[in-house]
Design a protein around this motif. Structure first.
Motif, PDB file in Angstrom:
ATOM      1  N   PHE A 116       0.831  -1.203   0.000  1.00 30.53           N
ATOM      2  CA  PHE A 116       0.000   0.000   0.000  1.00 30.53           C
ATOM      3  C   PHE A 116       0.869   1.257   0.000  1.00 30.53           C
ATOM      4  CE2 PHE A 116      -3.721  -2.538   0.871  1.00 30.53           C
ATOM      5  CZ  PHE A 116      -4.751  -1.761   0.353  1.00 30.53           C
ATOM      6  N   VAL A 117       1.978   1.216   0.706  1.00 30.63           N
ATOM      7  CA  VAL A 117       2.900   2.359   0.716  1.00 30.63           C
ATOM      8  C   VAL A 117       3.436   2.593  -0.696  1.00 30.63           C
ATOM      9  CG1 VAL A 117       5.121   3.199   1.577  1.00 30.63           C
ATOM     10  CG2 VAL A 117       3.542   2.056   3.145  1.00 30.63           C
ATOM     11  N   PHE A 118       3.775   1.514  -1.397  1.00 25.99           N
ATOM     12  CA  PHE A 118       4.277   1.638  -2.776  1.00 25.99           C
ATOM     13  C   PHE A 118       3.216   2.282  -3.666  1.00 25.99           C
ATOM     14  CE2 PHE A 118       4.841   0.431  -7.138  1.00 25.99           C
ATOM     15  CZ  PHE A 118       6.209   0.489  -7.339  1.00 25.99           C
ATOM     16  N   ASN A 214      -0.187  -4.481  18.698  1.00 24.43           N
ATOM     17  CA  ASN A 214       0.350  -3.264  18.086  1.00 24.43           C
ATOM     18  C   ASN A 214       0.850  -3.521  16.662  1.00 24.43           C
ATOM     19  OD1 ASN A 214      -0.149  -1.321  20.038  1.00 24.43           O
ATOM     20  ND2 ASN A 214       1.747  -1.719  21.151  1.00 24.43           N
ATOM     21  N   ILE A 215       1.465  -4.681  16.446  1.00 25.95           N
ATOM     22  CA  ILE A 215       1.918  -5.027  15.092  1.00 25.95           C
ATOM     23  C   ILE A 215       0.722  -5.135  14.153  1.00 25.95           C
ATOM     24  CG2 ILE A 215       2.975  -6.853  13.677  1.00 25.95           C
ATOM     25  CD1 ILE A 215       4.824  -7.456  16.069  1.00 25.95           C
ATOM     26  N   ILE A 216      -0.338  -5.810  14.620  1.00 23.87           N
ATOM     27  CA  ILE A 216      -1.547  -5.948  13.796  1.00 23.87           C
ATOM     28  C   ILE A 216      -2.159  -4.572  13.532  1.00 23.87           C
ATOM     29  CG2 ILE A 216      -3.892  -6.881  13.726  1.00 23.87           C
ATOM     30  CD1 ILE A 216      -2.889  -9.230  15.445  1.00 23.87           C
ATOM     31  N   GLY A 217      -2.270  -3.758  14.577  1.00 21.80           N
ATOM     32  CA  GLY A 217      -2.868  -2.429  14.441  1.00 21.80           C
ATOM     33  C   GLY A 217      -2.063  -1.518  13.539  1.00 21.80           C
ATOM     34  N   LEU A 218      -0.727  -1.536  13.670  1.00 17.52           N
ATOM     35  CA  LEU A 218       0.138  -0.693  12.842  1.00 17.52           C
ATOM     36  C   LEU A 218       0.006  -1.047  11.366  1.00 17.52           C
ATOM     37  CD1 LEU A 218       2.405   1.443  12.657  1.00 17.52           C
ATOM     38  CD2 LEU A 218       4.055  -0.417  12.986  1.00 17.52           C
ATOM     39  N   SER A 219      -0.001  -2.331  11.095  1.00 14.98           N
ATOM     40  CA  SER A 219      -0.135  -2.794   9.712  1.00 14.98           C
ATOM     41  C   SER A 219      -1.475  -2.378   9.127  1.00 14.98           C
ATOM     42  CB  SER A 219       0.005  -4.325   9.663  1.00 14.98           C
ATOM     43  OG  SER A 219      -0.369  -4.835   8.406  1.00 14.98           O
ATOM     44  N   CYS A 223      -2.356   0.439   6.021  1.00 10.74           N
ATOM     45  CA  CYS A 223      -3.150   0.083   4.835  1.00 10.74           C
ATOM     46  C   CYS A 223      -4.314   1.053   4.649  1.00 10.74           C
ATOM     47  CB  CYS A 223      -3.698  -1.345   4.964  1.00 10.74           C
ATOM     48  SG  CYS A 223      -2.449  -2.635   4.855  1.00 10.74           S
ATOM     49  N   ILE A 224      -5.033   1.384   5.721  1.00 11.76           N
ATOM     50  CA  ILE A 224      -6.213   2.246   5.631  1.00 11.76           C
ATOM     51  C   ILE A 224      -5.825   3.661   5.201  1.00 11.76           C
ATOM     52  CG2 ILE A 224      -8.062   3.332   6.963  1.00 11.76           C
ATOM     53  CD1 ILE A 224      -8.547   0.388   6.307  1.00 11.76           C
ATOM     54  N   ILE A 225      -4.788   4.230   5.817  1.00 13.73           N
ATOM     55  CA  ILE A 225      -4.366   5.603   5.496  1.00 13.73           C
ATOM     56  C   ILE A 225      -3.905   5.700   4.043  1.00 13.73           C
ATOM     57  CG2 ILE A 225      -2.641   7.383   5.988  1.00 13.73           C
ATOM     58  CD1 ILE A 225      -2.762   6.476   8.945  1.00 13.73           C
ATOM     59  N   CYS A 226      -3.041   4.785   3.635  1.00 14.28           N
ATOM     60  CA  CYS A 226      -2.531   4.807   2.250  1.00 14.28           C
ATOM     61  C   CYS A 226      -3.654   4.553   1.249  1.00 14.28           C
ATOM     62  CB  CYS A 226      -1.425   3.767   2.074  1.00 14.28           C
ATOM     63  SG  CYS A 226       0.088   4.153   2.963  1.00 14.28           S
ATOM     64  N   ALA A 227      -4.581   3.665   1.603  1.00 15.90           N
ATOM     65  CA  ALA A 227      -5.707   3.359   0.711  1.00 15.90           C
ATOM     66  C   ALA A 227      -6.573   4.598   0.513  1.00 15.90           C
ATOM     67  CB  ALA A 227      -6.541   2.219   1.289  1.00 15.90           C
ATOM     68  N   LYS A 229      -5.767   7.826   0.814  1.00 11.57           N
ATOM     69  CA  LYS A 229      -5.075   8.872   0.037  1.00 11.57           C
ATOM     70  C   LYS A 229      -4.943   8.472  -1.429  1.00 11.57           C
ATOM     71  CE  LYS A 229      -2.520  11.029   3.827  1.00 11.57           C
ATOM     72  NZ  LYS A 229      -1.208  11.478   4.329  1.00 11.57           N
ATOM     73  N   THR A 230      -4.695   7.181  -1.667  1.00 11.76           N
ATOM     74  CA  THR A 230      -4.571   6.704  -3.053  1.00 11.76           C
ATOM     75  C   THR A 230      -5.906   6.810  -3.773  1.00 11.76           C
ATOM     76  OG1 THR A 230      -2.857   5.148  -2.332  1.00 11.76           O
ATOM     77  CG2 THR A 230      -3.832   4.777  -4.495  1.00 11.76           C
ATOM     78  N   TYR A 231      -6.971   6.405  -3.115  1.00 12.40           N
ATOM     79  CA  TYR A 231      -8.316   6.477  -3.711  1.00 12.40           C
ATOM     80  C   TYR A 231      -8.683   7.922  -4.047  1.00 12.40           C
ATOM     81  CZ  TYR A 231     -13.395   6.126  -4.117  1.00 12.40           C
ATOM     82  OH  TYR A 231     -14.681   6.214  -4.563  1.00 12.40           O
ATOM     83  N   LYS A 232      -8.390   8.827  -3.140  1.00 15.89           N
ATOM     84  CA  LYS A 232      -8.700  10.242  -3.348  1.00 15.89           C
ATOM     85  C   LYS A 232      -7.949  10.797  -4.559  1.00 15.89           C
ATOM     86  CE  LYS A 232      -9.116  14.456  -0.565  1.00 15.89           C
ATOM     87  NZ  LYS A 232      -8.760  15.105   0.718  1.00 15.89           N
ATOM     88  N   LYS A 233      -6.685  10.410  -4.705  1.00 17.04           N
ATOM     89  CA  LYS A 233      -5.862  10.890  -5.827  1.00 17.04           C
ATOM     90  C   LYS A 233      -6.334  10.310  -7.154  1.00 17.04           C
ATOM     91  CE  LYS A 233      -2.148  13.261  -7.070  1.00 17.04           C
ATOM     92  NZ  LYS A 233      -2.010  14.700  -6.774  1.00 17.04           N
ATOM     93  N   LEU A 234      -6.691   9.025  -7.164  1.00 17.40           N
ATOM     94  CA  LEU A 234      -7.131   8.383  -8.404  1.00 17.40           C
ATOM     95  C   LEU A 234      -8.438   8.975  -8.921  1.00 17.40           C
ATOM     96  CD1 LEU A 234      -6.354   4.610  -7.718  1.00 17.40           C
ATOM     97  CD2 LEU A 234      -5.331   6.035  -9.485  1.00 17.40           C
ATOM     98  N   ASN A 235      -9.251   9.518  -8.016  1.00 16.77           N
ATOM     99  CA  ASN A 235     -10.523  10.103  -8.422  1.00 16.77           C
ATOM    100  C   ASN A 235     -10.447  11.623  -8.586  1.00 16.77           C
ATOM    101  OD1 ASN A 235     -12.873   7.940  -8.373  1.00 16.77           O
ATOM    102  ND2 ASN A 235     -11.427   7.419  -6.736  1.00 16.77           N
TER     103      ASN A 235
END
Length: 590
Positions: A116-118, A214-219, A223-227, A229-235
């Motif tokens: 997702f970061v990529f 914390n590992i589960i939450g961080l991951s 994913c949610i934050i990058c998703a 921002k990516t969705y907003k940019k694509l639209n």
């Protein structure tokens, strides 16, 4: 002194589900790797390398999962996680494989976050794509490796077996699973115990759980934050981006979106609840075993999302356009226009479904007529004695020839079908119809507003549908008569014989239900829909995938439905015992 053998009370469906998911994971990830090799062009850039790495890792993760076959049980304020594979009683390597399995889960979810970061950088910060150039790409696997190490370290130093946890789980493992806690490889936290009516918290176990959550939450948060921002940019259509690039980025985004939604329900939520529920002593017991199955679903289903969501991977074999079906070769023989593989492939399908019908005929004959009450042999079983058995393969070979001949002499390339499919193949698949090996009927064309039927193509379609219908009808009739006989308790038959015949019947039943959804219905619709010009287009490619699922999953049904095979696979029966009973089984099944 006689050695006692413990009886596993873990549901047989748990290891069955885990083994099936393992095989699907191997097949699906191998197919995805092949598609990445032949279909992922330069437009994928460095992301192609990340997809390859993740697919290879998924195969490794599925393998570790199968070597572990985890059993999970929430008991009071503790979680028991023990090995149910052949390493169960190896107290060293059993614990090692458990630690590896848990750490691999951490690597898996954090690698997904890296994807997702990529995508975020590629779409929103494209000027910084140099972060993934050359050796820098592989540095992005360091954070997942750190998470792998953190989770593994937590298990090694906190959750490994110790006298306190053994005493806590001892009665439960003996009563529920009939296992001796001192003789099985396990790990697991116990958050607190009760002494004199007061909770005695175990801080190391609580801290370990905090690290894991914390590992589960961080991951997941990454994913949610990058998703978002990516969705907003694509639209954002004010951003300059070619339609082709935007479409590809959208496909990759939705692929990643589904690849996150899947682990939400198969990994994040189940594993998260597994570590949270014991805090409140919510004792779900053996229901915790569901987590072992849901986790192994992920590497099996994840590659299928990429295969079906990315059009370059999806558009490989079949396409329904108007009143025609295009079937073209996408292997190394694609440009061999005289290739006979399509005819052999289609003929093999006919042989497959008609051989299945022959199986049903055998079971029907073996059960419907009896001569001797005590051994229950059918008077008509001599039809299968000696060389006569091989004569039963003549009808399937005949249908193989009929189908292959119909393809080779009616559906081979000709100027009319080339012109019919020319524009579609160029626009949808970027292929030149004159340079690829293909077959396919065109039932009719339109001239001056009138349908011009092509009788040879229609007759070929009718012939093929009749072969499918004949095979399916034979299976249904024989299945009904066999089922009726097996449930007729007025017939004298030993319990062992009845049980074995029922296993074979249900095996055949599932082996018919499977091709119903992977072969009969998809292929039947493939030949019927063009008659009504129901243009499903690239969706027809699903048939190419469903058909290849059948030979992959069919033997698994026999292995897991017939107890003699299943017990040997799970080492519930020794090879010597299997050999002793082999002769008896052969006599009784006849």
């Amino acid at each position: 002194m006689k050695k006692t053998v413990s009886i596993m009370t873990v549901s047989k469906y748990v290891p069955i589900g885990q083994h099936i998911c393992f095989l699907i994971a191997i097949l699906a990830n191998s197919l995805l790797l092949y598609l990445i090799k032949i279909r992922a062009g330069t437009a994928f850039g460095r992301y192609r390398i990340m997809m390859i790495c993740f697919s290879v890792y998924s195969i490794f993760y599925a393998t570790v999962e199968t070597l572990t076959l985890p059993v999970m049980h929430i008991h009071g304020s503790g979680i028991l996680f023990y090995v149910n594979s052949f390493l169960k009683n190896d107290l060293l390597w059993g614990v090692v494989i458990t630690i590896a399995y848990c750490a691999c889960f951490a690597f898996c979810i954090s690698t997904l976050a890296t994807h997702f970061v990529f995508r975020y950088i590629a779409v929103c910060k494209s000027t910084k794509l140099y972060y993934f150039d050359g050796y820098k790409l592989y540095l992005w696997f360091l954070p997942p490796l750190v998470m792998f190490g953190a989770w593994a370290t937590t298990i090694i130093f906190i959750y490994v077996p110790n006298p306190e946890t053994r005493d806590f789980f001892r009665n439960m493992t003996r009563e529920v699973y009939e296992e001796n806690i001192d003789q099985i490889a396990y790990v697991g936290p116990v958050y607190y115990t009760w002494e004199n009516g007061k909770r005695q918290f175990r801080l190391p176990d609580l801290l370990g759980s905090l690290v894991i959550c914390n590992i589960i939450g961080l991951s997941f948060t990454t994913c949610i934050i990058c998703a978002y921002k990516t969705y907003k940019k694509l639209n954002d259509f004010s951003t300059q981006m070619s339609n082709r690039t935007r479409a590809l980025n959208k496909q990759l985004f939705w692929t990643l979106g589904l690849q996150t939604l899947l682990p939400c329900f198969t990994q994040y939520m189940p594993v998260g609840l597994l570590f949270v529920l014991p805090l409140f002593e919510i004792e779900v017991g053996k229901v915790g075993n569901i987590v072992g199955v849901t986790c192994c679903l992920y590497p099996a289903m994840d590659p299928l999302i990429a295969i079906f969501m990315i059009d370059r991977f999806r558009n490989c074999v079949l396409h329904i356009q108007g009143s025609g079906i295009l079937f073209y070769v996408n292997s190394v023989l694609k440009e061999n226009i005289y290739c006979v593989l399509p005819a052999l492939y289609c003929g093999s399908f006919a042989f497959c479904i008609s051989t299945l019908a022959t199986h049903f005929i055998y079971r029907c004959i073996a059960l419907t007529v009896t001569t001797r009450i005590h051994d229950y042999r059918s008077i008509k079983l001599y039809y299968f004695d000696g060389y006569k058995l091989y004569l039963w393969f003549i009808p399937p070979l005949f249908l193989f020839s009929v189908w292959a001949t119909a393809i080779q002499f009616i559906y081979v390339p000709n100027p009319e079908t080339r012109d019919f499919f020319r524009n579609m193949t160029r626009e949808v698949y970027e292929e030149n119809i004159d340079q690829i090996a293909y077959v396919g009927p065109v039932y009719y064309t339109w001239e001056n507003g009138k349908r011009q039927f092509r009788l040879p193509d229609l007759l070929g379609g009718l012939l093929i549908c009749n072969i499918i219908g004949l095979s399916f009808t034979t299976c249904i009739i024989c299945a009904y008569k066999t089922y009726k006989k097996l449930n007729d308790f007025s017939t004298q038959m030993s319990n062992r014989t009845r049980a074995l015949n029922k296993q074979l019947f249900w095996t055949l039943g599932l082996q018919t239900l499977l091709p119903c959804f992977t072969q009969y219905m998809p292929v039947g619709l493939l030949f019927i829909l063009p008659l009504f010009e129901i243009e499903v287009g690239k969706v027809g490619n699903i048939v190419g995938v469903t058909c290849c699922l059948y030979p992959a999953m069919d033997p698994l049904i026999a292995m897991f439905m017939i107890d003699r095979f299943r017990n040997w696979l799970f080492r519930k029966e020794s090879p010597s015992a299997a050999r002793r009973n082999k002769k008896i089984d052969v006599q009784e099944v006849l």
